[in-house]
Design a protein around this motif. Structure first.
Motif, PDB file in Angstrom:
ATOM      1  N   CYS A  76       0.861  -1.182   0.000  1.00 53.80           N
ATOM      2  CA  CYS A  76       0.000   0.000   0.000  1.00 53.80           C
ATOM      3  C   CYS A  76       0.897   1.232   0.000  1.00 53.80           C
ATOM      4  CB  CYS A  76      -0.881   0.010   1.256  1.00 53.80           C
ATOM      5  SG  CYS A  76      -1.592  -1.589   1.689  1.00 53.80           S
ATOM      6  N   PRO A  77       0.373   2.400  -0.406  1.00 54.29           N
ATOM      7  CA  PRO A  77       1.182   3.622  -0.361  1.00 54.29           C
ATOM      8  C   PRO A  77       1.770   3.839   1.033  1.00 54.29           C
ATOM      9  CG  PRO A  77      -0.847   4.020  -1.552  1.00 54.29           C
ATOM     10  CD  PRO A  77      -0.971   2.643  -0.957  1.00 54.29           C
ATOM     11  N   SER A  78       3.052   4.158   1.080  1.00 59.96           N
ATOM     12  CA  SER A  78       3.735   4.330   2.360  1.00 59.96           C
ATOM     13  C   SER A  78       5.034   5.104   2.143  1.00 59.96           C
ATOM     14  CB  SER A  78       4.053   2.959   2.972  1.00 59.96           C
ATOM     15  OG  SER A  78       4.920   3.083   4.070  1.00 59.96           O
ATOM     16  N   PRO A  79       5.407   5.978   3.084  1.00 58.14           N
ATOM     17  CA  PRO A  79       6.694   6.670   2.971  1.00 58.14           C
ATOM     18  C   PRO A  79       7.868   5.788   3.374  1.00 58.14           C
ATOM     19  CG  PRO A  79       5.568   7.338   4.975  1.00 58.14           C
ATOM     20  CD  PRO A  79       4.613   6.452   4.228  1.00 58.14           C
TER      21      PRO A  79
ATOM     22  N   ALA B  18       0.770  -7.712  -3.870  1.00 58.27           N
ATOM     23  CA  ALA B  18      -0.325  -6.804  -4.226  1.00 58.27           C
ATOM     24  C   ALA B  18       0.227  -5.380  -4.188  1.00 58.27           C
ATOM     25  CB  ALA B  18      -1.481  -6.968  -3.252  1.00 58.27           C
ATOM     26  N   ILE B  19       0.308  -4.767  -5.347  1.00 62.89           N
ATOM     27  CA  ILE B  19       1.035  -3.509  -5.471  1.00 62.89           C
ATOM     28  C   ILE B  19       0.113  -2.377  -5.919  1.00 62.89           C
ATOM     29  CG2 ILE B  19       1.752  -3.960  -7.871  1.00 62.89           C
ATOM     30  CD1 ILE B  19       4.517  -2.810  -7.107  1.00 62.89           C
ATOM     31  N   SER B  20       0.236  -1.242  -5.262  1.00 62.92           N
ATOM     32  CA  SER B  20      -0.569  -0.069  -5.611  1.00 62.92           C
ATOM     33  C   SER B  20       0.221   0.842  -6.539  1.00 62.92           C
ATOM     34  CB  SER B  20      -0.978   0.690  -4.349  1.00 62.92           C
ATOM     35  OG  SER B  20       0.153   1.121  -3.617  1.00 62.92           O
ATOM     36  N   GLY B  21      -0.494   1.570  -7.382  1.00 62.35           N
ATOM     37  CA  GLY B  21       0.165   2.454  -8.338  1.00 62.35           C
ATOM     38  C   GLY B  21       1.000   3.533  -7.673  1.00 62.35           C
ATOM     39  N   ILE B  22       0.479   4.128  -6.606  1.00 63.81           N
ATOM     40  CA  ILE B  22       1.217   5.183  -5.907  1.00 63.81           C
ATOM     41  C   ILE B  22       2.499   4.630  -5.298  1.00 63.81           C
ATOM     42  CG2 ILE B  22       1.154   6.769  -3.953  1.00 63.81           C
ATOM     43  CD1 ILE B  22      -0.409   7.755  -6.347  1.00 63.81           C
ATOM     44  N   TRP B  23       2.469   3.395  -4.799  1.00 64.84           N
ATOM     45  CA  TRP B  23       3.696   2.790  -4.253  1.00 64.84           C
ATOM     46  C   TRP B  23       4.736   2.649  -5.367  1.00 64.84           C
ATOM     47  CZ3 TRP B  23       7.166  -1.101  -4.808  1.00 64.84           C
ATOM     48  CH2 TRP B  23       8.009  -1.367  -3.729  1.00 64.84           C
TER      49      TRP B  23
ATOM     50  N   VAL C  61       0.345 -10.307   4.626  1.00 60.37           N
ATOM     51  CA  VAL C  61       1.186  -9.437   5.448  1.00 60.37           C
ATOM     52  C   VAL C  61       1.524  -8.208   4.618  1.00 60.37           C
ATOM     53  CG1 VAL C  61       2.201 -11.272   6.865  1.00 60.37           C
ATOM     54  CG2 VAL C  61       3.308 -10.608   4.722  1.00 60.37           C
ATOM     55  N   HIS C  62       1.922  -7.133   5.286  1.00 66.73           N
ATOM     56  CA  HIS C  62       2.316  -5.913   4.593  1.00 66.73           C
ATOM     57  C   HIS C  62       3.831  -5.754   4.672  1.00 66.73           C
ATOM     58  CE1 HIS C  62      -1.962  -5.159   5.264  1.00 66.73           C
ATOM     59  NE2 HIS C  62      -1.898  -4.270   4.290  1.00 66.73           N
ATOM     60  N   THR C  63       4.454  -5.526   3.532  1.00 61.94           N
ATOM     61  CA  THR C  63       5.913  -5.321   3.511  1.00 61.94           C
ATOM     62  C   THR C  63       6.253  -3.890   3.093  1.00 61.94           C
ATOM     63  OG1 THR C  63       5.930  -6.287   1.274  1.00 61.94           O
ATOM     64  CG2 THR C  63       6.535  -7.732   3.115  1.00 61.94           C
ATOM     65  N   ASN C  64       5.337  -2.978   3.386  1.00 58.32           N
ATOM     66  CA  ASN C  64       5.531  -1.572   3.033  1.00 58.32           C
ATOM     67  C   ASN C  64       6.053  -0.749   4.208  1.00 58.32           C
ATOM     68  OD1 ASN C  64       3.225  -1.666   4.598  1.00 58.32           O
ATOM     69  ND2 ASN C  64       2.088  -0.177   3.378  1.00 58.32           N
ATOM     70  N   GLY C  65       6.555  -1.436   5.228  1.00 61.40           N
ATOM     71  CA  GLY C  65       7.118  -0.747   6.380  1.00 61.40           C
ATOM     72  C   GLY C  65       6.137  -0.470   7.486  1.00 61.40           C
ATOM     73  N   ASN C  66       4.886  -0.957   7.349  1.00 64.02           N
ATOM     74  CA  ASN C  66       3.845  -0.628   8.327  1.00 64.02           C
ATOM     75  C   ASN C  66       3.271  -1.835   9.059  1.00 64.02           C
ATOM     76  OD1 ASN C  66       4.098   2.029   7.484  1.00 64.02           O
ATOM     77  ND2 ASN C  66       2.370   1.944   6.084  1.00 64.02           N
TER      78      ASN C  66
END
Length: 329
Positions: free
Chosen positions: A129-132, A170-175, A291-296
């Motif tokens: 998901c989008p994440s900094p 599962a990848i978001s465009g903004i990511w 699971v989320h691997t976007n740092g969150n």
């Protein structure tokens, strides 16, 4: 004179990610059609139409038996209806999966396939998901190391004595737009045969309103353009060289019947999860793990790796496509 036919294969898990990478495309749209490869006696279902950077018309298609995707450049693609597709290809894995998915429409939360019932096997999916924050590189490395040392699982999933970790991302465009280095690392892991990735569309914006009710959140936020959320992400995925799959994960696992049916109209298969580790739901036979691997999602990553240490000799890991094919065998 025979018509000129050329096919660019983007076979899932092939590691060949540079056929269209970094090449801008345009006029990307839904197009339901059929292509018959008479030379190889293979029929393909066409889902999208677009123009490449040179203005040539191409089509995104799938093999309804293997569920692999490919890009076709041919004059022999014809537009057909869903009624035709469902009748003509009713014995294929794709239509069986599509019909099965239609029975998995739930109210608001977690619609779509949550589990693909195959004993002693499960699927890992990781959401971006989008994440900094940066990608959780260590999760992929640690899971790879853990499973590759398992005597039973490594034998099952190895190829030419090289273990490759199957994972759905599962990848978001903004990511994608703001994590080019992280994305390149994942693509490099594919090239090295460390990861075998099923790329899942996770919407473009993945909008979320804190504290808002689910019925008016994520894709249900007023004014959401579903066409853009689906197609703009796919367009970006193709431009970045990702091998698009037929799967889509709703942001927050939230949807309604309108969006669910629209997703099916686009030829996509909504995929949920019955094992959201961060929420304490652990894998069982056939589980789709999230699971989320976007740092969150530090808690979810720790919990899964702890579970894996105890269960790596009991449960086999599979790709989504392989599980579907096993299920309908």
């Amino acid at each position: 004179m025979k018509k000129f036919i050329f096919i660019f294969f983007l076979i899932l898990f092939s590691g060949n990610n540079n056929l269209i990478a970094q090449s801008k495309i345009s006029d990307y749209e839904m197009f339901i059609g059929e292509y018959v490869d008479k030379v190889n006696s293979v029929n393909y279902i066409v889902l999208r139409k677009f123009k490449d950077s040179g203005g040539s018309i191409k089509f995104l298609a799938i093999d309804p038996s293997s569920l692999n995707s490919l890009v076709i450049f041919s004059q022999d693609v014809k537009r057909v209806s869903w009624e035709y597709i469902e009748k003509q290809y009713k014995q294929t894995n794709y239509i069986k999966l599509r019909n099965y998915t239609k029975t998995k429409k739930y109210d608001l939360k977690n619609s779509g396939i949550q589990n693909i019932q195959v004993d002693n096997r499960y699927i890992i999916t990781t959401d971006l998901c989008p994440s900094p924050s940066k990608l959780d590189y260590d999760f992929y490395k640690n899971v790879y190391k853990e499973i590759s040392t398992s005597s039973s699982i490594s034998k099952l999933t190895s190829k030419n004595n090289i273990f490759t970790l199957p994972v759905g991302i599962a990848i978001s465009g903004i990511w994608i737009k703001y994590h080019k280095d992280d994305l390149n690392w994942l693509l490099e892991m594919e090239k090295k045969n460390k990861l075998s990735i099923t790329w899942i569309n996770h919407s473009y914006n993945h909008r979320y309103i804190r504290d808002a009710d689910l019925s008016s959140n994520f894709l249900l936020i007023r004014g959401t353009d579903i066409n853009k959320e689906i197609l703009k992400t796919e367009e970006l995925m193709i431009e970045e060289g990702l091998n698009i799959s037929i799967y889509f994960r709703f942001p927050g696992l939230v949807s309604d019947s309108i969006i669910f049916n629209k997703l099916l109209d686009y030829g996509l298969i909504p995929i949920g999860a019955d094992s959201w580790i961060g929420k304490g739901k652990y894998p069982k036979d056939g589980s789709i793990v999230l699971v989320h691997t976007n740092g969150n999602d530090a808690k979810g990553l720790r919990r899964f790796q702890k579970w894996l240490k105890k269960n790596k000799e009991i449960f086999y890991i599979e790709s989504i496509n392989n599980m579907v094919i096993r299920h309908f065998k």
